[in-house]
Design an enzyme around this catalytic site. Structure first.
Site, short mmCIF file in Angstrom:
data_model
loop_
_atom_site.label_atom_id
_atom_site.label_comp_id
_atom_site.label_asym_id
_atom_site.label_seq_id
_atom_site.Cartn_x
_atom_site.Cartn_y
_atom_site.Cartn_z
N CYS A 1 1.52 3.86 -1.82
CA CYS A 1 2.04 2.49 -1.73
C CYS A 1 2.23 1.88 -3.12
O CYS A 1 1.26 1.63 -3.83
CB CYS A 1 1.05 1.67 -0.89
SG CYS A 1 1.32 -0.10 -0.91
N CYS B 1 0.52 -1.48 -3.65
CA CYS B 1 -0.94 -1.26 -3.75
C CYS B 1 -1.30 -0.87 -5.18
O CYS B 1 -2.32 -1.31 -5.72
CB CYS B 1 -1.39 -0.17 -2.79
SG CYS B 1 -1.09 -0.54 -1.05
#
Length: 139
Positions: A64, A67
């Site tokens: 991600c 993230c």
């Protein structure tokens, strides 16, 4: 009319290319090691870790991009927290059952727990100042 359609096509193509390039950039963001003060959470220790005090849990995954963008923010935040407050990270890819229990649908999702109870939830990239302000609402 024809000129408008051509212009619209050019704008749409430009937009699609820009989105594609942004996704490529995010995918290639290097991973950042966790600050030692960040608790690595698993399905085994999760309930014990959230039980007492104030814990901001980052639900994330290695693949991600957003993230990865949050990692340095959380590392910096972990350095500046008052006692009784901490940061934890749970890999949703590895511990899907915990993410499902808390109905995490998108990542990054950060859930703020106080003495085992969810008191707030944030989805997406957030600033250190925003998270610190939210953490400081609870003592």
């Amino acid at each position: 009319m024809k000129m408008t359609l051509i212009l619209l096509g050019v704008l749409l193509t430009t937009f699609v290319v820009m989105v594609y390039m942004a996704k490529l950039k995010m995918k290639n963001i290097p991973s950042v090691a966790n600050n030692p003060k960040i608790k690595v959470l698993t399905d085994i220790n999760f309930n014990q870790q959230i039980k007492k005090g104030i814990l901001l849990v980052d639900f994330w995954a290695e693949w991600c991009g957003p993230c990865k963008m949050m990692a340095p923010v959380l590392n910096d935040l972990a350095e500046n927290l008052d006692s009784g407050k901490s940061i934890g990270k749970l890999d949703v890819q590895e511990f899907q059952s915990v993410a499902a229990t808390y109905k995490v649908r998108g990542i990054p999702t950060m859930i703020l727990f106080k003495d085992g109870k969810e008191v707030n939830r944030f989805v997406g990239v957030k600033s250190k100042d925003f998270l610190l302000k939210e953490l400081n609402k609870f003592n």
